[in-house]
Design an enzyme around this catalytic site. Structure first.
Site, short mmCIF file in Angstrom:
data_model
loop_
_atom_site.label_atom_id
_atom_site.label_comp_id
_atom_site.label_asym_id
_atom_site.label_seq_id
_atom_site.Cartn_x
_atom_site.Cartn_y
_atom_site.Cartn_z
N ALA A 216 40.04 40.63 31.19
CA ALA A 216 39.40 41.50 30.20
C ALA A 216 38.03 42.01 30.68
O ALA A 216 37.36 41.31 31.43
CB ALA A 216 39.23 40.72 28.89
N PRO A 217 37.66 43.23 30.30
CA PRO A 217 38.38 44.17 29.42
C PRO A 217 39.52 44.93 30.09
O PRO A 217 40.25 45.65 29.42
CB PRO A 217 37.28 45.14 28.97
CG PRO A 217 36.29 45.12 30.10
CD PRO A 217 36.31 43.72 30.65
N GLY A 218 39.68 44.80 31.42
CA GLY A 218 40.91 45.37 31.99
C GLY A 218 40.75 46.37 33.11
O GLY A 218 41.70 47.07 33.46
N GLY A 219 39.56 46.45 33.72
CA GLY A 219 39.35 47.41 34.82
C GLY A 219 40.28 47.14 36.00
O GLY A 219 40.92 48.06 36.53
N ASP A 272 38.75 37.59 38.76
CA ASP A 272 37.35 38.04 38.67
C ASP A 272 36.73 37.36 37.44
O ASP A 272 36.26 38.01 36.53
CB ASP A 272 37.36 39.58 38.52
CG ASP A 272 35.96 40.19 38.44
OD1 ASP A 272 35.03 39.64 39.05
OD2 ASP A 272 35.82 41.22 37.75
N LYS A 302 31.31 33.72 42.19
CA LYS A 302 29.95 33.86 41.68
C LYS A 302 29.02 32.96 42.49
O LYS A 302 29.35 31.81 42.76
CB LYS A 302 29.96 33.44 40.21
CG LYS A 302 28.84 34.04 39.40
CD LYS A 302 29.10 33.77 37.93
CE LYS A 302 27.85 33.97 37.14
NZ LYS A 302 27.64 35.30 36.67
C1 LIG Z 1 33.79 39.74 34.66
S1 LIG Z 1 35.02 39.67 33.44
C2 LIG Z 1 36.40 40.37 34.24
C3 LIG Z 1 36.31 41.86 34.35
C4 LIG Z 1 37.63 42.48 34.79
N1 LIG Z 1 37.92 42.17 36.20
C5 LIG Z 1 37.63 43.99 34.63
O1 LIG Z 1 37.85 44.68 35.63
O2 LIG Z 1 37.46 44.49 33.51
C6 LIG Z 1 35.41 37.95 33.41
C7 LIG Z 1 36.52 37.58 32.43
O3 LIG Z 1 36.96 36.27 32.75
C8 LIG Z 1 37.40 35.69 31.55
N2 LIG Z 1 37.52 34.23 31.70
C9 LIG Z 1 36.54 33.31 31.86
N3 LIG Z 1 37.06 32.08 31.91
C10 LIG Z 1 38.42 32.23 31.78
C11 LIG Z 1 39.51 31.32 31.75
N4 LIG Z 1 39.32 30.00 31.85
N5 LIG Z 1 40.76 31.81 31.61
C12 LIG Z 1 40.96 33.13 31.51
N6 LIG Z 1 39.97 34.05 31.52
C13 LIG Z 1 38.71 33.59 31.65
C14 LIG Z 1 36.35 36.10 30.55
O4 LIG Z 1 36.86 36.01 29.22
C15 LIG Z 1 36.05 37.53 30.96
O5 LIG Z 1 36.77 38.45 30.20
#
Ligand SMILES: C[S@@+](CC[C@H](N)C(=O)[O-])C[C@H]1O[C@@H](n2cnc3c(N)ncnc32)[C@H](O)[C@@H]1O
Length: 345
Positions: A216-219, A272, A302
């Site tokens: 999320a959000p889905g890029g 990510d 990170k």
């Molecule tokens: C930086 S954002 C990802 C952005 C995404 N790559 C994009 O292009 O829109 C990180 C995401 O990792 C999710 N996240 C963190 N811990 C998680 C977990 N244990 N399981 C699944 N998702 C997780 C968060 O909810 C967040 O939406």
């Protein structure tokens, strides 16, 4: 003065010291001079060192985003004399065979903010292009050049060099790769995956089925859907509603620790999660049974506690039985993170 083995290195802001550490490992007596704190620096490898560029291309430093050779430097006069120096150097470079009749030449000009010169970068480019066309019958281009002429203007000096694009580690000026922002782009994070695709030379469209962990959000998911893949997106947070009707998408609105996959279901895994790297590593490792042998993984890591080399070692240890590292790179679109390109064993 003609210089040997002198280069300008560029890293993401805040990471120059790590790029320098990596360079020092390859070339122990390298000398460094900072141009822009934490970001741009000159480095000089002892003149007798051979194969500097092949060594760098084979052992590409994670934090060195861009490299440009310095073949000549001058104190700035802040007059048209600076342009005359550059154009004279170019004529010599042509005479010496550093580029040839008909070559495609990109000129990249970088100017520090504090470089107070009375000419604009486009005027330098115009002067160089004119000589290229009229005296060398070369073709000025922006991309897909045979050679790049790199000009750098610091507060005190003017530097110039010429190289093949691949020798610069990136054919974008300073490695600052830009993508067009789409009007309805779901997240800026999409640029990271686009850059990984380019930088690592991956063709996502030949994969069939991808899993996107922390989607999320889905890029990233949107990019993989655009490339024609079936995507399973996992995130407890909401995906952009525009994606939800896509027949290629399966959305599991869950913590990645709570999902069950089928063995070898996917040939691409991307993650990510922007989370503590060791926890992220363990979570991904627990899902790797879903990635088939030979499958690709792209994972951002990170850099929370600023010990990047230790962090990479720790993550690779977690993955060592299942994933083989193809490349680790801090991409231009990575902030406090880097990107791993791996393959399932
Ligand atoms: C930086 S954002 C990802 C952005 C995404 N790559 C994009 O292009 O829109 C990180 C995401 O990792 C999710 N996240 C963190 N811990 C998680 C977990 N244990 N399981 C699944 N998702 C997780 C968060 O909810 C967040 O939406």
């Amino acid at each position: 003065m003609t210089l040997l083995n002198t280069y300008i290195g560029t890293s993401n802001h805040g990471f120059a010291q790590y790029a320098q550490d990596e360079l020092r490992k390859l070339f122990p007596t390298t000398k460094f001079t900072l141009l822009v704190p934490t970001e741009v620096f000159i480095f000089h490898v002892p003149d007798e060192t051979v194969d500097v560029i092949p060594t760098l291309m084979e052992n590409e430093p994670i934090f060195l985003r861009h490299l440009q050779p310095v073949h000549q430097e001058w104190e700035l006069t802040r007059t048209d004399g600076d342009l005359a120096n550059l154009t004279e150097w170019m004529r010599n470079a042509y005479r010496e065979g550093l580029f040839s009749l008909g070559d495609k030449i990109a000129t990249q000009i970088r100017k520090e903010e504090r470089a107070d010169v009375p000419y604009a970068p486009f005027e330098i480019k115009a002067a160089i292009d004119e000589i290229l066309v009229s005296e060398c019958q070369a073709e000025p281009v922006v991309r897909y050049a045979d050679h790049i002429i790199s000009v750098y203007i610091s507060a005190k000096k003017l530097f110039v060099g010429i190289s093949k694009p691949q020798e610069n580690l990136s054919d974008w000026s300073g490695g600052a790769i830009r993508f067009m922002k789409e009007e309805d782009q779901i997240s800026r994070a999409k640029f990271k995956l686009l850059e990984a695709e380019q930088r690592f030379g991956i063709d996502f469209s030949i994969a069939r089925k991808a899993i996107d962990i922390g989607a999320a959000p889905g890029g990233w998911t949107s990019l993989l859907l655009e490339r024609g893949l079936k995507v399973t997106a996992i995130d407890p947070a909401a995906l952009n509603p525009r994606l939800l009707g896509n027949p290629l998408l399966t959305f599991l609105k869950k913590n990645a620790g709570d999902v069950k996959l089928r063995d070898n279901e996917f040939d691409l895994l991307v993650c990510d999660m922007s989370w503590d790297p060791r926890q992220m590593g363990r979570l991904v490792a627990d899902l790797l049974y879903g990635l088939q042998s030979g499958g690709t993984a792209i994972i951002t890591v990170k850099l929370m506690h600023k010990k990047p080399f230790q962090t990479v070692r720790d993550i690779l240890r977690i993955f060592e039985d299942s994933l083989f590292l193809l490349k680790a790179k801090q991409l231009f679109h990575n902030r406090e993170e880097l990107t791993l390109y791996l393959q399932k064993i």
